[in-house]
Design a protein around this motif. Structure first.
Motif, mmCIF file in Angstrom:
data_model
loop_
_atom_site.group_PDB
_atom_site.id
_atom_site.type_symbol
_atom_site.label_atom_id
_atom_site.label_comp_id
_atom_site.label_asym_id
_atom_site.label_seq_id
_atom_site.Cartn_x
_atom_site.Cartn_y
_atom_site.Cartn_z
ATOM 1 N N VAL A 200 10.145 8.839 114.256
ATOM 2 C CA VAL A 200 8.839 9.107 114.791
ATOM 3 C C VAL A 200 7.999 7.389 114.809
ATOM 4 O O VAL A 200 7.192 7.067 115.927
ATOM 5 C CB VAL A 200 7.638 9.765 113.776
ATOM 6 C CG1 VAL A 200 6.476 9.746 114.242
ATOM 7 C CG2 VAL A 200 8.706 11.101 113.883
ATOM 8 N N GLY A 201 8.005 6.649 114.110
ATOM 9 C CA GLY A 201 7.538 5.297 113.974
ATOM 10 C C GLY A 201 8.039 4.322 115.294
ATOM 11 O O GLY A 201 7.320 3.717 116.011
ATOM 12 N N ALA A 202 9.196 4.571 115.664
ATOM 13 C CA ALA A 202 10.009 3.872 116.580
ATOM 14 C C ALA A 202 9.428 4.261 118.018
ATOM 15 O O ALA A 202 8.983 3.573 119.005
ATOM 16 C CB ALA A 202 11.331 3.812 116.489
ATOM 17 N N PHE A 203 9.070 5.870 117.751
ATOM 18 C CA PHE A 203 8.687 6.308 119.230
ATOM 19 C C PHE A 203 7.127 5.944 119.336
ATOM 20 O O PHE A 203 6.702 5.726 120.407
ATOM 21 C CB PHE A 203 8.691 7.680 119.081
ATOM 22 C CG PHE A 203 8.361 8.611 120.412
ATOM 23 C CD1 PHE A 203 9.273 8.474 121.485
ATOM 24 C CD2 PHE A 203 6.966 9.377 120.284
ATOM 25 C CE1 PHE A 203 8.778 9.117 122.565
ATOM 26 C CE2 PHE A 203 6.854 9.991 121.501
ATOM 27 C CZ PHE A 203 7.679 9.898 122.489
ATOM 28 N N ASP A 237 -5.202 2.239 121.196
ATOM 29 C CA ASP A 237 -5.758 2.703 120.062
ATOM 30 C C ASP A 237 -5.253 3.845 119.145
ATOM 31 O O ASP A 237 -4.785 3.633 117.795
ATOM 32 C CB ASP A 237 -7.327 2.846 119.903
ATOM 33 C CG ASP A 237 -7.874 3.056 118.539
ATOM 34 O OD1 ASP A 237 -7.847 2.011 117.870
ATOM 35 O OD2 ASP A 237 -8.485 4.173 118.517
ATOM 36 N N TYR A 238 -4.836 4.879 119.900
ATOM 37 C CA TYR A 238 -4.367 5.805 119.225
ATOM 38 C C TYR A 238 -2.970 5.784 118.622
ATOM 39 O O TYR A 238 -2.469 6.038 117.660
ATOM 40 C CB TYR A 238 -4.349 6.966 120.225
ATOM 41 C CG TYR A 238 -3.690 8.428 119.783
ATOM 42 C CD1 TYR A 238 -4.314 9.244 118.665
ATOM 43 C CD2 TYR A 238 -2.256 8.905 119.974
ATOM 44 C CE1 TYR A 238 -3.843 10.540 118.230
ATOM 45 C CE2 TYR A 238 -1.731 9.860 119.699
ATOM 46 C CZ TYR A 238 -2.286 10.835 118.841
ATOM 47 O OH TYR A 238 -1.916 11.819 118.231
ATOM 48 N N ASN A 244 0.286 3.047 112.219
ATOM 49 C CA ASN A 244 -0.195 2.417 111.157
ATOM 50 C C ASN A 244 -0.423 3.899 109.898
ATOM 51 O O ASN A 244 -1.133 3.647 109.047
ATOM 52 C CB ASN A 244 -1.267 1.666 110.948
ATOM 53 C CG ASN A 244 -0.945 0.490 111.927
ATOM 54 O OD1 ASN A 244 0.488 -0.066 111.544
ATOM 55 N ND2 ASN A 244 -1.985 -0.025 112.357
ATOM 56 N N ASP A 245 -0.010 5.000 110.392
ATOM 57 C CA ASP A 245 -0.422 6.176 109.458
ATOM 58 C C ASP A 245 -1.909 6.354 109.172
ATOM 59 O O ASP A 245 -2.147 6.672 107.929
ATOM 60 C CB ASP A 245 0.468 6.254 108.325
ATOM 61 C CG ASP A 245 0.601 7.461 107.787
ATOM 62 O OD1 ASP A 245 0.115 8.558 108.342
ATOM 63 O OD2 ASP A 245 0.868 7.544 106.461
ATOM 64 N N GLU A 246 -2.862 6.153 110.217
ATOM 65 C CA GLU A 246 -4.253 6.035 110.042
ATOM 66 C C GLU A 246 -5.001 7.206 110.634
ATOM 67 O O GLU A 246 -6.156 7.321 110.836
ATOM 68 C CB GLU A 246 -4.773 4.770 110.535
ATOM 69 C CG GLU A 246 -4.260 3.401 109.712
ATOM 70 C CD GLU A 246 -4.772 2.366 110.374
ATOM 71 O OE1 GLU A 246 -5.457 2.301 111.444
ATOM 72 O OE2 GLU A 246 -4.651 1.165 109.915
ATOM 73 N N LEU A 247 -4.129 8.227 111.173
ATOM 74 C CA LEU A 247 -4.767 9.429 111.971
ATOM 75 C C LEU A 247 -5.163 10.464 111.002
ATOM 76 O O LEU A 247 -4.756 10.492 109.948
ATOM 77 C CB LEU A 247 -3.902 10.056 112.804
ATOM 78 C CG LEU A 247 -3.336 9.302 113.902
ATOM 79 C CD1 LEU A 247 -2.260 9.989 114.849
ATOM 80 C CD2 LEU A 247 -4.418 8.961 114.622
#
Length: 247
Positions: A200-203, A237-238, A244-247
């Motif tokens: 998921v992070g790579a995506f 930004d999104y 960065n797991d900030e959502l």
């Protein structure tokens, strides 16, 4: 006998035991033949608009029979376009994999009554996944899962969706309570899952690079489109916050 790629295995894992299924654009027929061979689907319909492609699936079924795995009594081969080759409610689940997202919407939207007769769709768009998600949501489909899987150098997106229960005036009812079509959440939903650690992070990182490239290209254009630049920056930004797991 049939061994699936990780992409097709992920799709197969979302067909429940006992569910009949149809594979639209089946090509070699790996997925439906695997499901029948392993006793997951009691019946599978292999569909393709291309006769030569469908013949490859027939040849594989014959090869399996020669090896002692006779699935021919539980499969049906049909040449034709999209869902038109199916009878209303004939199968529990339909798979449409490896096609463009726009084409998938055209297949699902071509005959709404027939589309509603299926209990579940598993779709894997090669492109335009954001548009496909928006289209599904705006026409009342409930997305159960948004999944990722790696295949070679590519990260593939798989969507499990349930069609609406009814139509309005013979067509899908359009929902007005949706995010705009260009909202970045259609590109990368917050509820996105992958079995592979870090995928998921790579995506998210891939989506971020693509958005930055688009923004930079717009800035360098001869006719600068400020609105499009702002949209690209909103995507940047999104995706950065997602990464960065900030959502």
């Amino acid at each position: 006998m049939v061994k699936l790629s990780d992409r097709l295995q992920l799709i197969a894992d979302h067909i429940e035991k006992g569910e009949t299924m149809a594979d639209i654009g089946t090509d070699h027929g790996f997925l439906p033949l695997y499901l029948v061979e392993n006793g997951i689907s009691p019946k599978a319909i292999l569909c393709d608009i291309s006769g030569p492609s469908l013949n490859k699936a027939r040849a594989l079924a014959e090869e399996m029979a020669s090896a002692g795995v006779d699935v021919k009594a539980r499969v049906d081969f049909r040449e034709g376009n999209g869902l038109a080759v199916l009878d209303d409610g004939e199968v529990d689940a339909v798979v449409i994999a490896g096609m463009g997202g726009v084409l998938i919407t055209e297949i699902l939207g071509g005959e709404p009554d027939r589309t509603l007769g299926i209990g579940k769709y598993i779709v894997q768009p090669r492109n335009n996944a954001a548009f496909l998600r928006f289209w599904l949501a705006s026409r009342g489909f409930a997305t159960e899962k948004n999944l990722l899987v790696r295949e070679g150098n590519h990260i593939c997106e798989v969507i499990v969706a349930i069609p609406p229960k009814r139509l309005e005036n013979g067509d899908f009812a359009l929902s007005e309570a949706l995010a705009p079509e260009d909202d970045p959440r259609w590109d990368m939903p917050e509820a996105l899952y992958a079995e592979e650690p870090g995928l998921v992070g790579a995506f998210a990182a891939l989506k971020l690079r693509q958005a930055e490239k688009r923004r930079n290209g717009l800035r360098q254009g001869r006719n600068t489109d400020v609105v499009q630049i702002r949209k690209a920056e909103a995507h940047i930004d999104y995706f950065r916050r997602y990464l960065n797991d900030e959502l």
